[in-house]
Scaffold this active site. Structure first.
Site, PDB file in Angstrom:
ATOM      1  N   GLN A 172     -22.648 -10.500   2.224  1.00 54.93           N
ATOM      2  CA  GLN A 172     -21.275 -10.221   2.658  1.00 54.93           C
ATOM      3  C   GLN A 172     -20.990 -10.659   4.102  1.00 54.93           C
ATOM      4  OE1 GLN A 172     -18.397  -6.276   2.708  1.00 54.93           O
ATOM      5  NE2 GLN A 172     -20.231  -6.268   1.490  1.00 54.93           N
ATOM      6  N   SER A 226     -18.705   1.832   8.434  1.00 54.64           N
ATOM      7  CA  SER A 226     -18.675   1.305   7.077  1.00 54.64           C
ATOM      8  C   SER A 226     -18.433  -0.193   7.157  1.00 54.64           C
ATOM      9  CB  SER A 226     -17.572   1.984   6.269  1.00 54.64           C
ATOM     10  OG  SER A 226     -17.657   1.559   4.917  1.00 54.64           O
ATOM     11  N   GLU A 227     -19.177  -0.961   6.378  1.00 58.75           N
ATOM     12  CA  GLU A 227     -19.171  -2.418   6.480  1.00 58.75           C
ATOM     13  C   GLU A 227     -17.777  -3.024   6.326  1.00 58.75           C
ATOM     14  OE1 GLU A 227     -21.869  -3.154   3.279  1.00 58.75           O
ATOM     15  OE2 GLU A 227     -20.289  -3.367   1.780  1.00 58.75           O
ATOM     16  N   ASN A 228     -16.885  -2.304   5.644  1.00 61.89           N
ATOM     17  CA  ASN A 228     -15.536  -2.832   5.436  1.00 61.89           C
ATOM     18  C   ASN A 228     -14.619  -2.562   6.630  1.00 61.89           C
ATOM     19  OD1 ASN A 228     -15.879  -0.130   4.461  1.00 61.89           O
ATOM     20  ND2 ASN A 228     -13.854  -0.209   3.536  1.00 61.89           N
ATOM     21  N   SER A 275     -16.919  -6.749  11.851  1.00 61.28           N
ATOM     22  CA  SER A 275     -17.763  -5.683  11.322  1.00 61.28           C
ATOM     23  C   SER A 275     -19.208  -6.163  11.152  1.00 61.28           C
ATOM     24  CB  SER A 275     -17.211  -5.194   9.974  1.00 61.28           C
ATOM     25  OG  SER A 275     -18.068  -4.222   9.421  1.00 61.28           O
TER      26      SER A 275
END
Lengths: 227, 222, 227, 222
Positions: free
Chosen positions: A103, B57-59, B99
């Site tokens: 990601q 949080s990665e988002n 992020s």
């Protein structure tokens, strides 16, 4: 007078060609421009490569686009959200190609594309099978692999507010990939919840400046569903 | 009754929630922490609000708070597991490249991940079991594992069929190499050292020999 | 309770070692943390490498630091602002080393350091003498050079608002290098015009989240002078 | 009287401000434009506010407006030349890495720079005259020159001593290679083509022969 606000979906989608690389914002369904995806289905471009973090849920949005059979390949970190029924079927039948990318590497490859960086070294995936075939180099005693920029022909973006110059804000975690993709594509198309007068957005708070935006469609469609 | 079952019968293994609570006790105030999806997310429930630990949080969420009451849900605010969360006062948002710059840049104090296997050389395998029936899906695991200077793993000590998850070398596809610093299982807390696994503590009733009998890799006391 | 606000300059500067690489924010004097620079002079660390866009004006701020003779080397894009009398003298006398780096490469090298990217390819400086000795590669038909990350031991940053977690906003073009440097250093020290209660900064508007900040000193010192 | 002086005597060369105005006429509404420090900055004065051209400044300002009235100065808002400016409605700020990502990423429609020399292969030299008396200072010139797809140069046609600034090959240290698209001088507007310099227009009273007599590189009409 600069006015990037388009009057309808046909104008928003005009000129998207077969074979395009289409970057689609969102993390799951949050920040995913589902109305624009519907417009792309209607528009009919085929042989697409789609870049998106997930692979669609049920039969809506991105999943509906995949279901048309017009997506040749998906570049994606996690094609396994709640109900990836459409993707899984296509993938098992060998009817869609998958490039599984970590990601953060996916985000950075698009950031690099927007920033004029053709390639960069990263520690992510070193020593794993996702590093297969990639150039590796030791720098200051640590192992890294080389990753290339991932530019888009088109980006579909969901924003919270937009003005006629294309300046954008996002809401909470719906920001996610949207600003990165807006900067990484040649043609950036936005669906926005709110249109505001030029000059009303706080200059310190604009996340995507209008230079990265080509077309803005007003889609006050309400709240997303988490899936 | 296999070796694992015998060992488990002779002591009181921790539940998932007990492991999460045990791990939470080791997080000091002021740390920036990413919790992987699944069991690690429960760790947040055991850090009292007055001990300020900042969850990422990665988002693109920094300063994540607990789940909202149903009437207060912000439908644009989710965590990496796609559950609704809240933002604490002092929290902020960032886009995905920022992020993961934060993650890859080593700015987190701690990342907690689940795993299929952890090897005595610090390798972790947590994203794929080579099951060719489903498509590969890595998410942010490789970025978190390679990027965070302190990676703790929270997992069951053995598989359902009694196979050790602490191994000499991982047989599943790797997530990252040589990165795990500590493992919290239902039986023990085990540090990763230059000489391999070192047991910090075990559940009551367990001996090192019994623990070794259900562990593939060699163990020693820390 | 996390509280990064320090009580005085001594606490802000504690532990800065001889030989440190010190990143100093600002574009000219706008956004330059002159009070912290004064604190660093007082603190006495020597044999420093300073990274800053310019090289100081007159005998104040960065110029005053250079004048102490404690800066071994400066990495800088434009050491020629209005009145670079101190730097020019040191440089002509061979008492300071200069690494002249294109401004965007300097920014990106620090961004890379903060982002865990050890090296990246860039088109900037290809074919020029600033590319001397650097690895060159053709990618998709265009020439690029490889540039390495530029991490700092310490960053000195000027902010507009800060809270006790170290979340920062900046004012107008005083943002410049400050957020990039905050993320690129092991120890980030901030002077801020305003201290605000935790939770009062708009979560959508925080530019530097507190994770990049170690110490905050309240310095309500007024407006900068353009030089 | 040198060749340059003779040519200048036979026509009406433009002033710096006239060159800036001439160049400004060629910028259509909607372009994003970076103006280099020095003479190029004057171009903004000749783009009427009703023709929306969005000016970027390398120090993180997009949508720059004209200089403020003295009583309205924002002392935190300057341009790349460190002069006070304003922000137009619709303008925004970004940090330096984002600003140069924008520049290097090729998102600007136009960059206008001054130069010491432009060569017929598109090379530009504008940052150093190899004068070892002062320290090298490149600023953002190399990033702008290498990053912007359309680079126009605004400069005098010759040096004060009559030497051509349009050359076969630059003798001064290069800023970037093969990037100049057009040159606006006090005598002419000249396009860069695959076959070298092509003259678009000249000031009244000037002939191609006369222009060639003060130009090192070969010229042809466009």
């Amino acid at each position: 007078m600069i006015n990037k606000i388009v009057k309808d979906m046909a104008e928003a989608m005009a000129g998207i060609r077969d074979g395009s690389v289409v970057l689609i914002g969102g993390f799951g369904s949050i920040g995913q421009p589902n109305v624009l995806i519907g417009g792309l289905i209607e528009q009919g471009a085929k042989d697409l490569t789609v870049v998106a973090n997930n692979s669609g849920v049920g039969h809506v949005g991105l999943a509906a686009l995949l279901e048309t059979g017009r997506v040749r390949k998906i570049i994606c970190s996690f094609p396994r959200t709640a109900d990836p029924v459409v993707f899984e079927k296509l993938w098992r039948e060998g009817r869609i190609e998958l490039e599984c990318v970590p990601q953060g590497t996916m985000a950075e490859r698009m950031r690099a594309a927007g920033a004029g960086i053709p390639a960069f070294f990263t520690p992510t995936a070193v020593g794993t099978k996702l590093a297969a075939g990639k150039e590796e180099r030791e720098i200051n005693g640590r192992r890294y692999i080389l990753e290339e920029a991932l530019p888009g022909d088109v980006a579909l973006v969901e924003a919270w507010e937009a003005d006629r110059w294309g300046n954008l804000t996002y809401k909470s975690s719906a920001r996610n990939f949207n600003p990165v993709m807006a900067a990484a594509a040649k043609l950036t198309i936005v669906q926005t919840q709110h249109i505001v007068e030029l000059g009303t957005l706080d200059a310190e708070k604009v996340v995507t400046p209008g230079i990265y935006v080509n077309r803005v469609l007003h889609v006050p469609y309400g709240e997303p569903t988490v899936t | 009754m296999n070796a694992a079952a015998k060992v488990l019968a002779g002591c009181k293994p921790m539940t998932r929630r007990e492991i999460a609570a045990r791990l939470a006790d080791d997080i000091p105030e002021g740390w920036y922490v990413n919790l992987g999806i699944g069991a690690p997310l429960q760790v947040a429930d055991y850090v009292p609000a007055e001990r300020e630990v900042i969850f990422q949080s990665e988002n693109g969420v920094l300063g994540m708070g607990p789940a909202p009451a149903p009437e207060n849900i912000n439908r644009w605010l989710i965590n990496a597991g796609k559950q609704y969360v809240t933002l604490r006062p002092g929290g902020s948002y960032m886009h995905h490249a920022d992020s993961f710059a934060l993650i890859r840049g080593g700015h987190l104090d701690l990342c907690v991940l689940g795993a299929f296997q952890v090897a005595e050389n610090g390798d972790i395998a947590n994203w794929s079991t080579s099951d060719n029936e489903s498509a590969p899906a890595v998410g942010g695991a490789m970025d978190l594992a390679a990027g965070t200077p302190r990676l703790w793993v929270l997992m069951e000590h053995t598989t359902k069929t009694g196979e050790s998850r602490l191994v000499r070398r991982c047989s599943y596809p790797l997530t990252a190499i040589g990165v795990v610093k500590r493992v919290y299982t239902n039986l023990a807390v085990i540090d990763m050292t230059n000489e391999g696994f070192a047991v910090r503590d075990m559940v009551p009733g367990l001996t090192l020999d019994a623990l070794q009998s259900v562990t593939d890799a060699p163990l020693r006391m820390a």
